[in-house]
Write an enzyme that holds these catalytic residues in place. Structure first.
Site, PDB file in Angstrom:
ATOM      1  N   LYS A 229       0.842  -1.211   0.000  1.00 42.50           N
ATOM      2  CA  LYS A 229       0.000   0.000   0.000  1.00 42.50           C
ATOM      3  C   LYS A 229       0.868   1.248   0.000  1.00 42.50           C
ATOM      4  CE  LYS A 229      -3.844  -1.439   3.024  1.00 42.50           C
ATOM      5  NZ  LYS A 229      -4.502  -1.058   4.281  1.00 42.50           N
TER       6      LYS A 229
ATOM      7  N   ASP B 204      -7.998   1.700   4.703  1.00 43.56           N
ATOM      8  CA  ASP B 204      -8.520   0.410   5.130  1.00 43.56           C
ATOM      9  C   ASP B 204      -9.190  -0.205   3.916  1.00 43.56           C
ATOM     10  OD1 ASP B 204      -8.618  -1.344   7.455  1.00 43.56           O
ATOM     11  OD2 ASP B 204     -10.771  -1.322   7.071  1.00 43.56           O
ATOM     12  N   SER B 205      -8.799  -1.408   3.592  1.00 41.17           N
ATOM     13  CA  SER B 205      -9.267  -1.983   2.343  1.00 41.17           C
ATOM     14  C   SER B 205      -9.540  -3.463   2.496  1.00 41.17           C
ATOM     15  CB  SER B 205      -8.252  -1.715   1.224  1.00 41.17           C
ATOM     16  OG  SER B 205      -6.928  -1.909   1.673  1.00 41.17           O
TER      17      SER B 205
ATOM     18  N   ASP C  54      -3.783  -9.889  -4.961  1.00 38.89           N
ATOM     19  CA  ASP C  54      -3.706  -9.442  -6.358  1.00 38.89           C
ATOM     20  C   ASP C  54      -3.715 -10.579  -7.391  1.00 38.89           C
ATOM     21  OD1 ASP C  54      -3.866  -6.726  -5.995  1.00 38.89           O
ATOM     22  OD2 ASP C  54      -1.699  -6.404  -5.895  1.00 38.89           O
TER      23      ASP C  54
ATOM     24  N   HIS D  98      -8.949   0.069  -6.680  1.00 38.12           N
ATOM     25  CA  HIS D  98      -9.734   0.700  -5.615  1.00 38.12           C
ATOM     26  C   HIS D  98      -8.939   1.811  -4.937  1.00 38.12           C
ATOM     27  CE1 HIS D  98      -7.257  -2.530  -4.288  1.00 38.12           C
ATOM     28  NE2 HIS D  98      -7.575  -2.464  -3.013  1.00 38.12           N
TER      29      HIS D  98
HETATM   30  O1  LIG Z   1      -3.740  -1.748   8.167  1.00 38.35           O
HETATM   31  P1  LIG Z   1      -2.524  -1.392   7.352  1.00 38.35           P
HETATM   32  O2  LIG Z   1      -1.310  -1.136   8.178  1.00 38.35           O
HETATM   33  O3  LIG Z   1      -2.797  -0.283   6.385  1.00 38.35           O
HETATM   34  O4  LIG Z   1      -2.147  -2.671   6.422  1.00 38.35           O
HETATM   35  P2  LIG Z   1      -2.984  -4.002   6.259  1.00 38.35           P
HETATM   36  O5  LIG Z   1      -2.274  -4.870   5.282  1.00 38.35           O
HETATM   37  O6  LIG Z   1      -3.263  -4.603   7.617  1.00 38.35           O
HETATM   38  O7  LIG Z   1      -4.325  -3.502   5.594  1.00 38.35           O
HETATM   39  P3  LIG Z   1      -5.854  -3.676   6.044  1.00 38.35           P
HETATM   40  O8  LIG Z   1      -5.982  -3.815   7.501  1.00 38.35           O
HETATM   41  O9  LIG Z   1      -6.583  -2.560   5.360  1.00 38.35           O
HETATM   42  O10 LIG Z   1      -6.260  -5.037   5.364  1.00 38.35           O
HETATM   43  C1  LIG Z   1      -6.441  -5.052   3.973  1.00 38.35           C
HETATM   44  C2  LIG Z   1      -6.222  -6.435   3.424  1.00 38.35           C
HETATM   45  O11 LIG Z   1      -6.637  -6.443   2.056  1.00 38.35           O
HETATM   46  C3  LIG Z   1      -5.547  -6.740   1.206  1.00 38.35           C
HETATM   47  N1  LIG Z   1      -5.534  -5.767   0.112  1.00 38.35           N
HETATM   48  C4  LIG Z   1      -5.877  -4.450   0.191  1.00 38.35           C
HETATM   49  N2  LIG Z   1      -5.633  -3.827  -0.962  1.00 38.35           N
HETATM   50  C5  LIG Z   1      -5.128  -4.752  -1.784  1.00 38.35           C
HETATM   51  C6  LIG Z   1      -4.635  -4.704  -3.108  1.00 38.35           C
HETATM   52  O12 LIG Z   1      -4.563  -3.565  -3.791  1.00 38.35           O
HETATM   53  N3  LIG Z   1      -4.194  -5.834  -3.632  1.00 38.35           N
HETATM   54  C7  LIG Z   1      -4.204  -6.983  -2.937  1.00 38.35           C
HETATM   55  N4  LIG Z   1      -4.603  -7.116  -1.683  1.00 38.35           N
HETATM   56  C8  LIG Z   1      -5.072  -6.004  -1.102  1.00 38.35           C
HETATM   57  C9  LIG Z   1      -4.279  -6.554   2.032  1.00 38.35           C
HETATM   58  O13 LIG Z   1      -3.262  -7.425   1.631  1.00 38.35           O
HETATM   59  C10 LIG Z   1      -4.759  -6.863   3.443  1.00 38.35           C
HETATM   60  O14 LIG Z   1      -4.701  -8.236   3.669  1.00 38.35           O
HETATM   61 MG   LIG Z   2      -4.429  -3.622   8.949  1.00 41.26          MG
END
Ligand SMILES: O=P(O)(O)OP(=O)(O)OP(=O)(O)OC[C@H]1O[C@@H](n2cnc3c(O)ncnc32)[C@H](O)[C@@H]1O
Ligand SMILES: [Mg+2]
Length: 225
Positions: free
Chosen positions: A22, A78-79, A171, A209
Site C-alpha cells: 500500500k 482500510d481496504s 492481487d 480501488h
Molecule cells: O492496516 P494497514 O497497516 O494499512 O495494512 P494491512 O495490510 O493490515 O491492511 P488492512 O488492515 O486494510 O487489510 C487489507 C487487506 O486487504 C488486502 N488488500 C488491500 N488492498 C489490496 C490490493 O490492492 N491488492 C491486494 N490485496 C489487497 C491486504 O493485503 C490486506 O490483507
Molecule cells: Mg491492517
C-alpha cells in the site's frame, strides 16, 4: 460542521499504513505533489488494533492514531476484498484471513486458498458466480481529531489458480472487469490506471480501488500548480 482539513504545499503527510505494498502505491500516486510523505513504519509508529466492524471505522482509527502521535495530518487506507458469493466476506477481515494459526505472520497463498475453498463449497465455479470487489476507504485525519473519508472500489472476477507475481496480498486472484490480466500480472502503472498529474479536478480516474480513492482525495485536497 468542522472546518475542512487543509493540506498546504510543503506540508508533511503521514501515510498511516504498515503495509509496504500500500505504501508504495500511495507514495507513487502522491509523488507529483509538493507534499513530504512519511510512512508509519519509518516514523516508528505502532500498528493500532483494528477493532472496528466497518472500513470507515478502521480507517479512522488508523489515521487518528498516526495524526495524534505525530502532530501531522495523516492518511490511512482500510481496504479489503468483498466476494458476492460469500456475502461480502472476507470484507473488513481480509487481512485476518491471511493470519497464520501459529501467529507468525501472514500467508496470502493460504488466504487465497481459503477464499477458493469457500467458493467451491458455495458452488461458485463459473466466472459469472465469482464476482468480487476490492474496496478502499481512505481517511484523512488532523491531530485535532477531524476526519474526512474518500472511498474507492473496483469490480472484478476471482480467477483460479492465482496468476502473476506483481502487487501484493490477493492481487493474483483478482481480475478487474474489462481486463484480461489479474492485478498480479499487471505492472504498477497498469494497476494504478489512468491517474495523471494535472487531473486533480477529476475524481473518476484510476483502475484499482486505491487509485480511485486517491484520485478523489487528490481532486479534493491537492493541486499540482
Ligand atoms: O492496516 P494497514 O497497516 O494499512 O495494512 P494491512 O495490510 O493490515 O491492511 P488492512 O488492515 O486494510 O487489510 C487489507 C487487506 O486487504 C488486502 N488488500 C488491500 N488492498 C489490496 C490490493 O490492492 N491488492 C491486494 N490485496 C489487497 C491486504 O493485503 C490486506 O490483507
Ligand atoms: Mg491492517
Amino acid at each position: 460542521m468542522a472546518d475542512p482539513i487543509v493540506l498546504s504545499p510543503g506540508d508533511t503527510l503521514v501515510l498511516a499504513t504498515h503495509n509496504p505494498g500500500k505504501l508504495a502505491e500511495m507514495t507513487d500516486l502522491l509523488a507529483p505533489y509538493d507534499i513530504a510523505v512519511k510512512g508509519a513504519a519509518e516514523l516508528g509508529l505502532p500498528e493500532p488494533e483494528e477493532t472496528g466492524d466497518t472500513f470507515e471505522k478502521n480507517s479512522a482509527l488508523k489515521a487518528l492514531a498516526a495524526a495524534k502521535a505525530t502532530g501531522h495530518i495523516a492518511l490511512s487506507d482500510d481496504s479489503g476484498l468483498c466476494v458476492s458469493a460469500l456475502d461480502g466476506a472476507p470484507g473488513v477481515y481480509t487481512a485476518d484471513w491471511a493470519e497464520k494459526e501459529d501467529g507468525s505472520g501472514r500467508d496470502f497463498s493460504m488466504a487465497m486458498d481459503k477464499v477458493e475453498d469457500r467458493l467451491q463449497k458455495a458452488g461458485a465455479t463459473s466466472p459469472v458466480d465469482r464476482d468480487a470487489q476490492f474496496v478502499c476507504m481512505l481517511c484523512l485525519a488532523a491531530p485535532d481529531g477531524r476526519t474526512e473519508f474518500f472511498p474507492g472500489r473496483v469490480e472484478g472476477t476471482l480467477v483460479w489458480p492465482p496468476r502473476g507475481e506483481n502487487g501484493f496480498g490477493y492481487d493474483p486472484v483478482f481480475q478487474p472487469v474489462g481486463h484480461e490480466r489479474t492485478f498480479g500480472e499487471m505492472d504498477k502503472s497498469e494497476k494504478k490506471g489512468n491517474v495523471r498529474q494535472g487531473d486533480a479536478g477529476r475524481a473518476d480516474l484510476g483502475l484499482s480501488h486505491r487509485a480511485r480513492a486517491l484520485s478523489a482525495f487528490l481532486a479534493a485536497k491537492l493541486t499540482t500548480d
